[in-house]
Design a protein around this motif. Structure first.
Motif, short mmCIF file in Angstrom:
data_model
loop_
_atom_site.label_atom_id
_atom_site.label_comp_id
_atom_site.label_asym_id
_atom_site.label_seq_id
_atom_site.Cartn_x
_atom_site.Cartn_y
_atom_site.Cartn_z
N LEU A 187 29.93 43.21 42.42
CA LEU A 187 31.36 43.23 41.42
C LEU A 187 32.26 43.77 41.43
O LEU A 187 33.23 42.97 41.43
CB LEU A 187 30.32 43.83 40.48
CG LEU A 187 29.09 43.66 40.07
CD1 LEU A 187 28.64 43.67 39.15
CD2 LEU A 187 28.85 41.73 39.46
N GLU A 189 33.75 43.86 44.84
CA GLU A 189 34.48 43.15 45.91
C GLU A 189 34.71 41.22 44.49
O GLU A 189 35.65 41.33 44.83
CB GLU A 189 33.66 43.11 46.63
CG GLU A 189 33.62 43.88 47.22
CD GLU A 189 32.84 43.23 48.65
OE1 GLU A 189 32.70 42.07 48.56
OE2 GLU A 189 32.94 44.56 49.64
N ARG A 190 33.95 40.68 44.04
CA ARG A 190 34.05 39.90 43.74
C ARG A 190 35.01 39.97 42.37
O ARG A 190 36.51 39.28 41.96
CB ARG A 190 33.17 39.09 42.92
CG ARG A 190 31.62 38.91 43.33
CD ARG A 190 32.75 37.78 44.63
NE ARG A 190 30.65 37.72 45.55
CZ ARG A 190 30.52 36.27 45.68
NH1 ARG A 190 30.55 36.23 44.38
NH2 ARG A 190 29.52 36.18 46.80
N LEU A 191 34.60 41.69 41.33
CA LEU A 191 36.15 40.92 40.07
C LEU A 191 37.54 42.19 40.64
O LEU A 191 38.33 42.31 39.69
CB LEU A 191 34.97 41.30 38.88
CG LEU A 191 34.24 40.64 38.52
CD1 LEU A 191 32.81 41.18 37.68
CD2 LEU A 191 34.15 39.20 38.53
N GLY A 192 37.17 42.90 41.64
CA GLY A 192 38.14 44.15 41.31
C GLY A 192 37.10 45.35 40.06
O GLY A 192 36.50 45.19 39.68
N TRP A 193 37.08 46.80 41.03
CA TRP A 193 36.50 47.57 40.32
C TRP A 193 37.05 47.36 38.81
O TRP A 193 35.51 48.47 38.16
CB TRP A 193 37.07 49.23 41.00
CG TRP A 193 37.95 49.67 40.88
CD1 TRP A 193 39.53 49.27 41.37
CD2 TRP A 193 38.81 50.48 39.90
NE1 TRP A 193 40.68 50.56 41.15
CE2 TRP A 193 39.76 51.48 39.76
CE3 TRP A 193 37.70 51.33 39.26
CZ2 TRP A 193 40.01 52.22 39.17
CZ3 TRP A 193 38.44 51.72 37.58
CH2 TRP A 193 39.27 52.84 38.06
N PRO A 195 37.78 45.87 36.38
CA PRO A 195 36.80 44.40 35.67
C PRO A 195 35.75 44.48 35.71
O PRO A 195 34.42 44.74 34.64
CB PRO A 195 37.59 43.15 35.49
CG PRO A 195 39.06 43.15 36.74
CD PRO A 195 38.78 44.66 37.12
N ALA A 196 35.00 45.45 36.92
CA ALA A 196 33.18 45.05 37.05
C ALA A 196 33.33 46.65 36.30
O ALA A 196 32.06 46.50 35.82
CB ALA A 196 33.26 45.72 39.15
N LEU A 199 32.42 45.30 32.81
CA LEU A 199 31.63 44.48 32.35
C LEU A 199 30.65 45.16 33.06
O LEU A 199 29.39 45.38 31.33
CB LEU A 199 31.65 44.00 33.76
CG LEU A 199 30.25 42.50 33.76
CD1 LEU A 199 30.86 41.51 32.53
CD2 LEU A 199 30.88 41.32 35.09
N CYS A 200 30.10 45.97 33.77
CA CYS A 200 28.95 47.14 33.38
C CYS A 200 29.00 48.17 32.36
O CYS A 200 28.15 47.92 31.66
CB CYS A 200 29.20 48.12 34.25
SG CYS A 200 28.65 46.61 36.22
#
Length: 404
Positions: A187, A189-193, A195-196, A199-200
């Motif tokens: 997450l 790598e996909r979103l950036g730390w 935003p990830a 989300l978490c």
């Protein structure tokens, strides 16, 4: 009303008459200090510190009774959610520590990596089997180690079966890994730390609030924590600790592991190593297994004391022994009911086999996976929780209670 203090259902009744068992305390402390000194001298100073860190984690798990198995079961059965809420706090703090560091790839000048596992049929099957094994075996990976170290002889049976199941899982893993999967998903790598992380945290907050709502709907109020007359330094030494203490210290301990080991905390890969070494000693050509090819080949040939996970596992056992001695609760009993013994064996086998298929356990896949921003950590949570639901329903068949 209390929330993140100790859940009374997760803790044996407090008995302030218990005095520290100084013999057990002396033995455990001596082994921890001597082991750390030997490892520092023979392997590296990091290995010595990792052994002591394992001891600190074991003591924390025991004093806070930070179990995953009982926490999930009491929520499934009674909708008491203090244990689940503590896990969300632990994960929230861990992700806050891990995500920016893993995005950068270094910690205090040294390269670090997260635990990112592939998401697929094999991984989901393994997590479900692990969850089922948690309720039959009576513990998760960390729970098995700290309760065994604390003197629970039934958990020694679970641990032995855990090792056997993990070894069999290592043999079968290549077949399971070949089943359909979407591969590892980070997450970060996909979103950036950032935003990830948001989300978490949002998912953790939802889980936290859902447990509060479910508990209040069932019982009218959140359950008070276990009472103890111990205060201050004496409570810190002898326990019991509030769950919040355990959540914070486990998150910090995992981050310390990331610094010292250059990767997050794990437990069960050592079990496959121990079992495989035993088979090697019996003449089995374990080195020819695909699991032990490539990067893992060296660990099969080297001493287990060079293996980080093994050293930390030994530390957890001794740390729990130390905690049990300090609490005056080290009193192993050797009588195990036949059906309970069978459940320990079956549960341990499922735990070990499932952990290998799922790229880890409640620590390596769930805790460290989510802390690493791996999608497979969240998928592990869902699949393992479903396994826990089935396992809870099966417990009465083995003469096991469901309330605690």
């Amino acid at each position: 009303m209390t929330d993140l203090s100790i859940d009374a259902r997760l803790l044996a009744p407090d008995n302030n008459r218990h005095q520290a068992n100084l013999t057990i305390v002396a033995i455990a402390a001596a082994l921890l200090l001597a082991g750390a000194a030997a490892l520092s001298n023979v392997v590296s100073w990091q290995q010595g510190l990792l052994f002591l860190l394992g001891g600190a984690l074991g003591l924390t798990l025991y004093h806070a009774l930070f179990g995953f198995t009982s926490a999930w079961r009491v929520f499934i059965v009674s909708r008491r959610g203090a244990g689940l809420r503590a896990q969300m706090v632990m994960l929230a703090l861990a992700t806050a520590l891990f995500f920016p560091v893993l995005a950068q790839g270094t910690l205090f000048g040294g390269a670090v990596r997260g635990e990112i596992g592939a998401v697929g049929i094999g991984m989901l099957t393994g997590a479900f089997l692990f969850g089922l094994g948690m309720q039959l075996g009576g513990g998760c990976a960390s729970g098995t180690l700290y309760t065994a170290g604390g003197g629970n002889t039934r958990m020694l049976v679970t641990l032995a079966a855990f090792i056997a199941g993990s070894t069999i899982g290592a043999l079968h893993l290549p077949w399971w890994s070949g089943l359909p999967n979407i591969g590892p998903v980070s997450l970060i790598e996909r979103l950036g730390w950032l935003p990830a992380l948001m989300l978490c945290w949002a998912v953790m907050a939802v889980i936290y609030l859902l447990t509060v709502r479910a508990e209040r709907q069932r019982h009218g109020a959140l359950e008070p924590g276990a009472r103890t007359e111990l205060r201050g330094f004496r409570r810190f030494i002898q326990g019991p600790w509030p769950l919040l203490w355990g959540a914070i210290l486990l998150a910090i301990g995992n981050f310390a592991t990331l610094y010292l080991a250059r990767r997050p905390w794990g437990i069960t890969s050592a079990f496959a190593l121990w079992g495989s070494k035993i088979l090697m000693g019996l003449g089995v050509d374990v080195a020819s297994w695909p699991y032990w090819q490539g990067a893992r080949a060296a660990s099969l040939q080297q001493s287990i004391f060079t293996d980080i996970t093994s050293v930390m596992d030994f530390g957890i056992i001794l740390g729990a022994l130390l905690a049990a001695g300090l609490a005056g609760k080290f009193s192993p009993t050797w009588r195990i009911a036949p059906r309970s013994l069978l459940a320990a064996i079956v549960g341990g086998l499922l735990l070990g086999y499932g952990a290998r298929l799922a790229y880890g356990c409640n620590i390596g896949a769930y805790f460290s996976g989510i802390a690493s921003g791996s999608l497979h950590g969240w998928c592990w949570l869902v699949a393992a929780f479903l396994g826990n639901i089935l396992g809870t329903q099966l417990r009465p068949l083995f003469g096991l209670g469901v309330e605690r």
